[in-house]
Design a protein around this motif. Structure first.
Motif, PDB file in Angstrom:
ATOM      1  N   ARG A   1      -5.850  -0.519  -3.500  1.00 36.11           N
ATOM      2  CA  ARG A   1      -7.275  -0.175  -3.385  1.00 36.11           C
ATOM      3  C   ARG A   1      -8.099  -0.884  -4.450  1.00 36.11           C
ATOM      4  O   ARG A   1      -9.197  -1.374  -4.181  1.00 36.11           O
ATOM      5  N   ARG A   2      -7.567  -0.940  -5.673  1.00 34.35           N
ATOM      6  CA  ARG A   2      -8.300  -1.635  -6.744  1.00 34.35           C
ATOM      7  C   ARG A   2      -8.452  -3.115  -6.421  1.00 34.35           C
ATOM      8  O   ARG A   2      -9.511  -3.704  -6.628  1.00 34.35           O
TER       9      ARG A   2
ATOM     10  N   ASP B   1       2.329   1.277  -3.733  1.00 34.62           N
ATOM     11  CA  ASP B   1       1.372   1.522  -4.811  1.00 34.62           C
ATOM     12  C   ASP B   1      -0.041   1.441  -4.230  1.00 34.62           C
ATOM     13  O   ASP B   1      -0.750   0.451  -4.394  1.00 34.62           O
ATOM     14  N   GLY B   2      -0.441   2.506  -3.531  1.00 36.29           N
ATOM     15  CA  GLY B   2      -1.728   2.521  -2.840  1.00 36.29           C
ATOM     16  C   GLY B   2      -2.917   2.347  -3.765  1.00 36.29           C
ATOM     17  O   GLY B   2      -3.886   1.661  -3.428  1.00 36.29           O
ATOM     18  N   ASP B   3      -2.870   2.956  -4.952  1.00 41.32           N
ATOM     19  CA  ASP B   3      -3.995   2.860  -5.887  1.00 41.32           C
ATOM     20  C   ASP B   3      -4.227   1.411  -6.321  1.00 41.32           C
ATOM     21  O   ASP B   3      -5.369   0.949  -6.416  1.00 41.32           O
ATOM     22  N   ARG B   4      -3.144   0.691  -6.556  1.00 42.97           N
ATOM     23  CA  ARG B   4      -3.281  -0.703  -6.980  1.00 42.97           C
ATOM     24  C   ARG B   4      -3.884  -1.545  -5.861  1.00 42.97           C
ATOM     25  O   ARG B   4      -4.748  -2.394  -6.118  1.00 42.97           O
TER      26      ARG B   4
ATOM     27  N   GLU C   1     -11.269  -4.068  -3.826  1.00 44.98           N
ATOM     28  CA  GLU C   1     -12.682  -3.863  -4.135  1.00 44.98           C
ATOM     29  C   GLU C   1     -13.302  -5.159  -4.653  1.00 44.98           C
ATOM     30  O   GLU C   1     -12.892  -5.666  -5.696  1.00 44.98           O
TER      31      GLU C   1
ATOM     32  N   ALA D   1       0.829  -1.208   0.000  1.00 46.66           N
ATOM     33  CA  ALA D   1       0.000   0.000   0.000  1.00 46.66           C
ATOM     34  C   ALA D   1       0.864   1.259   0.000  1.00 46.66           C
ATOM     35  O   ALA D   1       0.527   2.258  -0.632  1.00 46.66           O
TER      36      ALA D   1
END
Length: 296
Positions: free
Chosen positions: A61-62, A56-59, A65, A53
């Motif tokens: 988060r994806r 690469d926090g965005d990855r 989900e 996280a």
């Protein structure tokens, strides 16, 4: 990512370590997780996810989900009003019974009709009521605590989380037995051993007494507050349904805020009572806006 918020600490430790904020070697931290001996593999996974996280926090988060929360084109959540209501109806049946769930649905139906009659294309108000009315209906009382702790899924989760032999102890403040602290005047919690599981198994079947004359817990200050909050909320929604008119944005905004006020009432016992008291002035102001705007 891991199905339980208990891993948040190890996740955040992973974030902090990856950012260079923890002056301890990776080998030492991994050894500490191993020596702790509790849910070792899951804690190790949480630590690694935290490191990812930070990288690469965005990855992350994806990846976190669920597919069920994605629309057909993969562009965000698909948690519709119908789905919100369906899940909460099912929960209320388990919490009390079908008639209790119908009480929830009936009020929601009136709100949706009023919102549509006011020319609203969105369901912002109905969604606020769907979440907050459920919160007030499904307050965590003695019967619900017993039901949740007696649920097979709870015990399966425990066996998945903890390795080897373990016993459960519960910190509770039963209204019939708890005594106030001599200094603070607040009810003290006491530790109860594994035998409480047998008490929970019995108590869960007595939920039909909830709120009745024969409910031994109904007269406690906390239960009286919960019933009062529920009655006040139903009165507020009744006012909203009566006063909502097409094109009246100030009234609509006040209605949405009023319907969302229970979000600010959190905690238990004296914490909840204080939070409820803090919302009363704002509730009175919002009700006055509804009455004044509708009368003008």
């Amino acid at each position: 990512l891991l199905g339980n918020t208990i891993y948040t600490n190890l996740f955040m430790l992973g974030v902090a370590w990856q950012r260079g904020l923890v002056p301890v070697s990776l080998a030492a931290l991994e050894k500490a997780i191993e020596l702790n001996g509790t849910a070792t593999e899951r804690n190790r996974q949480a630590f690694v996810w935290g490191r990812w996280a930070a990288h690469d926090g965005d990855r992350v988060r994806r990846l976190s989900e669920p597919e069920a929360m994605q629309t057909a084109d993969g562009q965000g959540p698909s948690d519709t009003l119908a789905e919100i209501v369906r899940r909460r109806r099912e929960a209320l049946v388990a919490y009390q019974n079908v008639r209790y769930a119908e009480r929830y649905s009936a009020l929601l139906s009136r709100v949706r009709q009023a919102e549509a009659a006011a020319g609203r294309q969105s369901s912002t108000l109905a969604e606020a009521v769907a979440r907050n009315y459920y919160k007030l209906l499904a307050y965590k009382d003695e019967y619900e605590v017993a039901r949740l702790h007696s649920d097979a899924a709870f015990h399966e989760q425990l066996r998945a989380e903890f390795e080897g032999d373990f016993s459960l102890h519960f910190h509770l403040a039963p209204p019939l037995f708890a005594r106030p602290d001599r200094v603070t005047g607040r009810i003290e919690k006491r530790a109860y051993g594994p035998w409480m599981l047998r008490a929970f198994a019995l108590l869960r079947h007595l939920k039909f007494l909830r709120g009745t004359f024969f409910d031994p817990f109904a007269r406690s200050a906390e239960r009286r507050l919960e019933r009062q909050l529920l009655a006040e909320y139903e009165a507020d929604i009744e006012l909203i349904v009566q006063k909502l008119t097409p094109g009246d944005e100030p009234t609509l905004n006040a209605a949405i805020e009023l319907a969302s006020l229970p979000e600010k009432i959190r905690g238990f016992a004296h914490v909840k009572a204080k939070a409820a008291e803090q919302t009363r002035e704002r509730r009175a102001t919002l009700r006055q806006i509804l009455l004044a705007n509708a009368a003008s």
